[in-house]
Design a protein around this motif. Structure first.
Motif, PDB file in Angstrom:
ATOM      1  N   CYS A  94      12.749  63.196 -19.692  1.00 34.07           N
ATOM      2  CA  CYS A  94      13.957  63.982 -19.996  1.00 34.07           C
ATOM      3  C   CYS A  94      15.097  63.087 -20.500  1.00 34.07           C
ATOM      4  CB  CYS A  94      14.422  64.748 -18.758  1.00 34.07           C
ATOM      5  SG  CYS A  94      13.299  66.069 -18.274  1.00 34.07           S
ATOM      6  N   LYS A  95      15.778  63.579 -21.515  1.00 39.18           N
ATOM      7  CA  LYS A  95      16.884  62.832 -22.099  1.00 39.18           C
ATOM      8  C   LYS A  95      18.220  63.559 -21.955  1.00 39.18           C
ATOM      9  CE  LYS A  95      13.945  60.528 -25.522  1.00 39.18           C
ATOM     10  NZ  LYS A  95      13.706  60.276 -26.964  1.00 39.18           N
ATOM     11  N   PHE A  96      18.173  64.818 -21.517  1.00 36.32           N
ATOM     12  CA  PHE A  96      19.401  65.615 -21.407  1.00 36.32           C
ATOM     13  C   PHE A  96      19.516  66.213 -20.016  1.00 36.32           C
ATOM     14  CE2 PHE A  96      17.921  65.824 -25.829  1.00 36.32           C
ATOM     15  CZ  PHE A  96      19.011  65.246 -26.476  1.00 36.32           C
ATOM     16  N   LYS A  97      20.758  66.324 -19.553  1.00 42.49           N
ATOM     17  CA  LYS A  97      21.000  66.763 -18.183  1.00 42.49           C
ATOM     18  C   LYS A  97      20.515  68.190 -17.936  1.00 42.49           C
ATOM     19  CE  LYS A  97      25.037  65.723 -16.399  1.00 42.49           C
ATOM     20  NZ  LYS A  97      26.488  65.499 -16.238  1.00 42.49           N
ATOM     21  N   ASP A  98      20.749  69.076 -18.889  1.00 46.26           N
ATOM     22  CA  ASP A  98      20.376  70.468 -18.657  1.00 46.26           C
ATOM     23  C   ASP A  98      18.859  70.644 -18.578  1.00 46.26           C
ATOM     24  OD1 ASP A  98      20.144  69.767 -21.293  1.00 46.26           O
ATOM     25  OD2 ASP A  98      20.816  71.690 -22.098  1.00 46.26           O
TER      26      ASP A  98
ATOM     27  N   GLU B 240      22.518  60.865 -18.382  1.00 46.49           N
ATOM     28  CA  GLU B 240      23.532  60.614 -19.404  1.00 46.49           C
ATOM     29  C   GLU B 240      23.295  59.263 -20.075  1.00 46.49           C
ATOM     30  OE1 GLU B 240      27.439  60.951 -17.859  1.00 46.49           O
ATOM     31  OE2 GLU B 240      27.380  63.147 -17.739  1.00 46.49           O
TER      32      GLU B 240
END
Length: 279
Positions: free
Chosen positions: A195-199, A239
């Motif tokens: 995963c690269k994004f918080k959501d 982040e």
């Protein structure tokens, strides 16, 4: 050493391996990865055991006790612990040499006992009934299967060796709950790796939490509760993918430094020397 004398360490290592050590002219090089035999080292008192040499790969080692762990100790090193495989290699030793053995010591593993009987004990004591523990297709008994699987359960499936893959297939077939727990642990790790994004990470963590909740695994309960309690802080990792690994690494250096002195008697002097190195 290479830096001290201005020598390329990697080049020196290659030169030693290929030219100075005699490795390329070794008479057992062709089969070294599968078996090694040193018939002249057989004595009256020998011992047999298994050992993990690299990445959880098991080897059977036969040694001469009279050598006391020095030169002449190794009689045989054979890849694997399967009775048929190990016995077929040991039977390459001459009968005269094998029958010199008067005593062989081993642990409680039934496969080691079968190897000893078939290769060294010419006249085993007869008895009415001998128990032979069930053995799986890879040569493991049930207890050995569970004990040896610890190596593969700590690694990703893509890093398993062929023998570990075979062992995992048997383990997961015999113990489906272990399989479920293994893949739950691996999926949690993949969230952090992929995963690269918080959501996106938050969604996948929520799904993982639901899986753990439905699985009924109490062992995962503590991890799941930590994620539920601290998820707002946890997702900050995605982040900049920043972790506290630097602090943990430095703590390890401090512990190693302390271990060199076998503890700390004079705290002020210890802190002084520490700051001279790192401050």
């Amino acid at each position: 050493m290479g830096t001290l004398y201005g020598i390329d360490g990697a080049l020196l290592e290659r030169q030693y391996r290929n030219h100075l050590s005699g490795y390329l002219h070794w008479d057992q090089l062709a089969h070294a990865q599968d078996w090694l035999l040193f018939e002249k080292n057989i004595g009256a008192y020998v011992c047999i055991d298994e050992v993990a040499l690299s990445r959880g790969e098991l080897y059977t080692i036969l040694t001469n006790k009279a050598a006391h762990g020095g030169k002449g100790s190794i009689i045989a090193i054979i890849k694997g612990t399967d009775v048929c495989t190990v016995s077929s290699v040991l039977l390459r030793l001459s009968r005269r040499r094998r029958y010199q053995v008067r005593e062989i010591t081993l642990d409680m593993a039934p496969n080691m006992e079968q190897i000893a009987r078939s290769c060294f004990i010419a006249y085993a004591k007869a008895c009415d009934r001998i128990y032979h523990a069930p053995v799986f297709s890879n040569g493991d008994t049930r207890k050995q299967l569970l004990a040896r699987s610890i190596y593969l359960l700590y690694k990703k499936e893509s890093l398993w060796t062929q023998s570990q893959r075979e062992r995992a297939d048997i383990l997961f077939k015999e113990y489906p709950e272990i399989k479920k727990g293994y893949y739950l642990a691996m999926r949690l790790g993949l969230i952090y790796h992929q995963c690269k994004f918080k959501d996106v990470a938050l969604t996948r963590l929520a799904r993982w939490y639901d899986e753990v909740d439905k699985s009924g695994f109490l062992a995962f309960g503590r991890v799941a509760r930590s994620i539920q309690t601290h998820y707002l802080n946890i997702i900050n990792f995605f982040e900049r993918r920043a972790t506290n690994a630097a602090a943990e690494s430095f703590n390890a250096k401090l512990k190693a430094f302390r271990a060199q002195f076998r503890g700390v008697k004079d705290k002020a002097f210890f802190l002084y020397r520490l700051t001279m190195l790192y401050a």
